[in-house]
Design a protein around this motif. Structure first.
Motif, PDB file in Angstrom:
ATOM      1  N   UNK A 185      37.273  26.394  34.750  1.00 49.74           N
ATOM      2  CA  UNK A 185      36.278  27.388  35.528  1.00 49.74           C
ATOM      3  C   UNK A 185      35.835  27.552  36.615  1.00 49.74           C
ATOM      4  N   UNK A 186      35.085  26.082  36.783  1.00 40.94           N
ATOM      5  CA  UNK A 186      34.489  26.097  38.254  1.00 40.94           C
ATOM      6  C   UNK A 186      35.859  26.525  39.184  1.00 40.94           C
ATOM      7  N   UNK A 187      36.950  25.373  39.281  1.00 42.07           N
ATOM      8  CA  UNK A 187      37.816  24.923  39.875  1.00 42.07           C
ATOM      9  C   UNK A 187      38.981  26.215  40.198  1.00 42.07           C
ATOM     10  N   UNK A 188      38.729  27.425  39.315  1.00 37.82           N
ATOM     11  CA  UNK A 188      38.889  28.605  39.217  1.00 37.82           C
ATOM     12  C   UNK A 188      38.801  29.743  39.992  1.00 37.82           C
ATOM     13  N   UNK A 189      37.414  29.671  39.963  1.00 37.98           N
ATOM     14  CA  UNK A 189      36.491  30.340  40.303  1.00 37.98           C
ATOM     15  C   UNK A 189      36.494  30.551  42.402  1.00 37.98           C
ATOM     16  N   UNK A 190      37.186  31.984  42.377  1.00 35.45           N
ATOM     17  CA  UNK A 190      37.223  32.339  44.323  1.00 35.45           C
ATOM     18  C   UNK A 190      36.165  31.695  44.580  1.00 35.45           C
ATOM     19  N   UNK A 191      36.265  30.886  45.548  1.00 32.57           N
ATOM     20  CA  UNK A 191      34.795  30.381  45.983  1.00 32.57           C
ATOM     21  C   UNK A 191      34.506  31.468  47.131  1.00 32.57           C
ATOM     22  N   UNK A 192      34.557  32.598  46.970  1.00 35.77           N
ATOM     23  CA  UNK A 192      33.989  33.790  48.050  1.00 35.77           C
ATOM     24  C   UNK A 192      33.352  34.420  47.189  1.00 35.77           C
ATOM     25  N   UNK A 193      33.040  34.467  45.612  1.00 36.57           N
ATOM     26  CA  UNK A 193      32.409  35.437  44.980  1.00 36.57           C
ATOM     27  C   UNK A 193      31.806  34.844  44.490  1.00 36.57           C
ATOM     28  N   UNK A 194      30.602  36.165  44.212  1.00 32.65           N
ATOM     29  CA  UNK A 194      29.687  36.170  43.724  1.00 32.65           C
ATOM     30  C   UNK A 194      29.329  34.635  42.782  1.00 32.65           C
ATOM     31  N   UNK A 195      28.287  33.917  42.210  1.00 32.64           N
ATOM     32  CA  UNK A 195      28.167  33.144  40.942  1.00 32.64           C
ATOM     33  C   UNK A 195      27.766  33.991  39.990  1.00 32.64           C
ATOM     34  N   UNK A 196      27.959  34.141  39.207  1.00 29.16           N
ATOM     35  CA  UNK A 196      27.385  34.905  37.421  1.00 29.16           C
ATOM     36  C   UNK A 196      26.358  34.515  37.085  1.00 29.16           C
ATOM     37  N   UNK A 197      25.032  35.648  37.600  1.00 24.79           N
ATOM     38  CA  UNK A 197      24.064  35.604  37.043  1.00 24.79           C
ATOM     39  C   UNK A 197      23.605  35.645  35.810  1.00 24.79           C
TER      40      UNK A 197
END
Length: 177
Positions: free
Chosen positions: A165-177
């Motif tokens: 999940x971390x590797x697939x996440x968009x690095x520019x997107x905000x982290x889930x809160x």
């Protein structure tokens, strides 16, 4: 002096502005962090014992894993997995081919591409040093009953999913809160 809880970007403890820190005393997370740290140290020790740069050891490992998965890997994909430029990856591949650890052949269905494979000597060289560690890791689970093994497997699969999940996440997107 009493320790204060970490503060978020807004300055207030427990602020919803940032990600929550890991739970203090989370024994599973602590054990996993220790295993990950020791894994890095063991990889460095393996490279030293093999008298190979760590990147080359990792390259051989990726080629072996790709072969085991039945998915041929070429120099460009290997470079991406190693997190290096294609030029640096090609340099490592050239060195590993020259040292007799890898072979480079035309891709079976796309002659323009190349496929890497580990040689028998390369595999024996790496496994000669790695096999004792693999035996110790195997022994670490021998005393677990079926219930414990299932729980440990479920936890490790969940951790693997977290990494994916971390590797697939968009690095520019905000982290889930």
């Amino acid at each position: 002096m009493a320790q204060r809880p970490p503060t978020g970007p807004g300055g207030a403890a427990g602020s919803s502005d940032g990600p929550a820190p890991p739970r203090a005393g989370d024994e599973l997370s602590q054990a996993l962090r220790e295993v990950l740290t020791l894994t890095q140290l063991a990889r460095a020790a393996l490279a030293e014992r093999l008298e190979m740069p760590l990147t080359n050891v990792e390259a051989v490992e990726h080629v072996v894993m790709a072969r085991a998965a039945g998915e041929p890997i070429g120099p460009a994909a290997l470079s991406r997995r190693l997190g290096v430029t294609t030029a640096a990856g090609t340099q490592s591949v050239n060195r590993l081919v020259a040292e007799g650890h890898l072979t480079r052949e035309p891709h079976p269905s796309d002659g323009r591409r190349q496929v890497l494979d580990v040689t028998a000597d390369g595999f024996d060289h790496v496994m000669g040093e790695l096999a004792p560690l693999l035996r110790l890791v195997h022994q670490a689970g021998e005393d677990l009953d079926d219930h414990d093994r299932a729980a440990a497997r479920r936890y490790l699969l969940n951790v693997a999913d977290a990494y994916r999940t971390y590797l697939a996440a968009d690095p520019g997107a905000a982290a889930p809160g």
